[in-house]
Design an enzyme around this catalytic site. Structure first.
Site, short mmCIF file in Angstrom:
data_model
loop_
_atom_site.label_atom_id
_atom_site.label_comp_id
_atom_site.label_asym_id
_atom_site.label_seq_id
_atom_site.Cartn_x
_atom_site.Cartn_y
_atom_site.Cartn_z
N HIS A 5 0.81 -1.22 0.00
CA HIS A 5 0.00 0.00 0.00
C HIS A 5 0.85 1.27 0.00
O HIS A 5 1.83 1.36 0.71
CB HIS A 5 -0.89 -0.02 1.25
CG HIS A 5 -1.78 1.17 1.40
ND1 HIS A 5 -1.80 1.95 2.53
CD2 HIS A 5 -2.68 1.71 0.55
CE1 HIS A 5 -2.69 2.92 2.37
NE2 HIS A 5 -3.24 2.79 1.18
N HIS A 41 0.48 10.88 -1.71
CA HIS A 41 -0.77 10.69 -0.99
C HIS A 41 -1.12 11.93 -0.19
O HIS A 41 -2.17 12.53 -0.36
CB HIS A 41 -0.70 9.46 -0.07
CG HIS A 41 -2.02 9.10 0.54
ND1 HIS A 41 -2.62 9.86 1.52
CD2 HIS A 41 -2.86 8.07 0.29
CE1 HIS A 41 -3.78 9.31 1.85
NE2 HIS A 41 -3.95 8.23 1.12
#
EC number: 4.6.1.-
Length: 273
Positions: A5, A41
């Site tokens: 991830h 992110h």
């Protein structure tokens, strides 16, 4: 598929694959003109992770290409799938087509090396908003225009907004998608989420008229939740700790039923027992 991830810096590719990931997920942010700009992110992100690692998107693609090109010194044979988590929330709905076009051009140039011995990984375009289905259209039409329609064989799709399964099916219909579908379900590791929708997605996958080929669940960091996801019949688990998932897959309850996918396992084919 053990899916690492938030792999947004080139150095993290080695790190996650060495921990057992055969797949990675990378965030892609766009500028105001719908150009893919950074692998980034930002804050907030999963508990226990640094949220701010980044590269320029095209730079990251160069590193990813090396990691997935046989013969390259950075090559990882087991890295076979990449999910691009496309952060299209910053765009207007009418920019989705352009975003798809620009994404396709970036990948063609920097990852696929214009079709000349580029990276070999399968790619999933993961889109958070059903209204942005035209991103898929733009992507597909651009590869055709650039005379590399065959590269679409390597591309799959995911709508990642945890929408109603029926609504997701309608969006694919509008986009003209009839295969290569991964369905994600999940939530940040800071919160708990049940498996009800995962079970619905698995039921769709296993029905004779479903649209889903593979189901993955995110973000799973604990052994107990890994077992629950495997028991629900998922094809992929996205995690911050690939070694945890690999450990559980090694338990006697799972070794007979699951194995880690290789390049020869077609990620667009529904697994039949």
């Amino acid at each position: 598929w053990i899916m690492g991830h938030m792999v947004n810096a080139i150095a993290q590719i080695d790190e996650f694959v060495n921990l057992g990931a055969n797949s990675i997920e990378t965030d892609v942010s766009f500028d105001k003109n719908a150009n893919p700009e950074y692998t980034y992110h930002g804050i907030p992100c999963d508990c226990g992770r640094t949220c701010t690692k980044w590269e320029y998107f095209n730079t990251f693609l160069g590193g990813l290409r090396k990691a997935t090109t046989p013969g390259d010194s950075k090559y990882h044979e087991k890295l076979v799938l990449v999910v691009f988590d496309l952060k299209t929330g910053s765009l207007y709905d009418n920019q989705a087509y352009d975003a798809g076009t620009k994404l396709a051009k970036s990948l063609l140039q920097n990852y696929w090396n214009k079709g000349n011995n580029g990276g070999r990984a399968y790619i999933v375009l993961s889109i958070p908003n059903l209204d942005h289905y035209k991103l898929i259209t733009g992507f597909k039409e651009t590869l055709t225009k650039e005379e590399h329609p065959e590269l679409m064989d390597k591309v799959g799709y995911d709508f990642s907004g945890n929408d109603d399964i029926g609504d997701v099916a309608k969006a694919y219909k509008k986009a003209g998608v009839t295969g290569h579908v991964w369905q994600s379900d999940g939530i940040t590791n800071c919160l708990l989420r049940g498996l009800d929708r995962v079970r619905k997605a698995v039921a769709n996958r296993d029905s004779s008229n479903g649209y889903i080929n593979k189901v993955y669940y995110w973000t799973v960091d604990k052994r107990a939740s890994t077992r629950d996801a495997l028991d629900a019949g998922v094809d992929g688990i996205m995690t911050n700790y690939p070694d945890v998932i690999a450990d559980v897959l090694g338990e006697s309850a799972y070794t007979a039923k699951f194995r880690i996918a290789t390049y020869d396992d077609n990620p667009w084919e529904t697994f039949k027992n």
